[in-house]
Design a protein around this motif. Structure first.
Motif, PDB file in Angstrom:
ATOM      1  N   THR A 106     -39.873   1.329  17.725  1.00  0.00           N
ATOM      2  CA  THR A 106     -38.662   1.238  16.921  1.00  0.00           C
ATOM      3  C   THR A 106     -38.727   2.263  15.786  1.00  0.00           C
ATOM      4  O   THR A 106     -39.809   2.663  15.374  1.00  0.00           O
ATOM      5  CB  THR A 106     -38.461  -0.187  16.349  1.00  0.00           C
ATOM      6  N   GLU A 108     -36.102   3.654  12.220  1.00  0.00           N
ATOM      7  CA  GLU A 108     -34.830   3.465  11.526  1.00  0.00           C
ATOM      8  C   GLU A 108     -34.607   4.506  10.448  1.00  0.00           C
ATOM      9  O   GLU A 108     -35.553   5.064   9.898  1.00  0.00           O
ATOM     10  CB  GLU A 108     -34.714   2.066  10.936  1.00  0.00           C
ATOM     11  N   THR A 132     -30.780   2.230  13.563  1.00  0.00           N
ATOM     12  CA  THR A 132     -32.034   1.684  14.079  1.00  0.00           C
ATOM     13  C   THR A 132     -32.078   1.922  15.575  1.00  0.00           C
ATOM     14  O   THR A 132     -31.131   1.586  16.289  1.00  0.00           O
ATOM     15  CB  THR A 132     -32.138   0.166  13.805  1.00  0.00           C
ATOM     16  N   THR A 134     -34.324   1.091  18.992  1.00  0.00           N
ATOM     17  CA  THR A 134     -35.353   0.245  19.583  1.00  0.00           C
ATOM     18  C   THR A 134     -35.504   0.634  21.042  1.00  0.00           C
ATOM     19  O   THR A 134     -34.547   0.524  21.822  1.00  0.00           O
ATOM     20  CB  THR A 134     -34.971  -1.248  19.474  1.00  0.00           C
TER      21      THR A 134
END
Length: 154
Positions: A106, A108, A132, A134
């Motif tokens: 992940t 961000e 973000t 993922t």
């Protein structure tokens, strides 16, 4: 190749100017990534200062078939009796975000202000956006999570 979900958190906009001769502006955002497009809700009669506080999910691949890792946010003014007006756009390059997300699972970009550029390349206000990414294996992607996107007509 990794596949994942890019969450675009639209915050607010300031200083957009007004494209309507009568009354206030009703802005919305078209979130475009490659052939995908998603429309935010319309911020009714909010005009120059608009608030969405809306999350939009986009399916992404990294590395992809091409090297175009641009997220484009087109700010539009919803009109009832004529075509919607283009206010301006924001271009966010997300290649590094995707690469970091693939490496770490992940990644961000915290909420920050991006300048809105008009058709004549001048600046007109700003939009607050957080991103973000993922990474997921294809079987983990819930298509409901990225619901609402469709192939672009452009």
């Amino acid at each position: 190749m990794a596949i994942g979900i890019l969450e675009v958190m639209l915050g607010n906009a300031k200083g957009l100017g007004c494209s309507d001769f009568f009354g206030g502006m009703d802005p919305y955002v078209l979130v475009q990534y490659k052939s995908q497009e998603h429309k935010s809700s319309v911020a009714r009669v909010e005009g120059k200062t608009s608030v969405w506080n809306e999350k939009i999910a986009v399916k992404v691949e990294y590395p992809g078939a091409d090297e175009h890792y641009k997220l484009i946010l087109k700010i539009m003014d919803k009109d009832t009796f004529s075509a919607d007006d283009f206010i301006g756009q924001v271009t966010i390059y997300i290649r590094d975000l995707l690469a970091q997300g693939v490496d770490n699972g992940t990644a961000e970009l915290p909420s920050q202000k991006y300048s809105v550029v008009t058709a004549d390349q001048s600046y007109l206000g700003e939009v607050q956006v957080a991103l973000t990414f993922t990474a997921k294996v294809p079987e983990e992607i819930d298509m409901e999570e990225v619901g609402g996107w469709r192939q672009s007509d452009y």
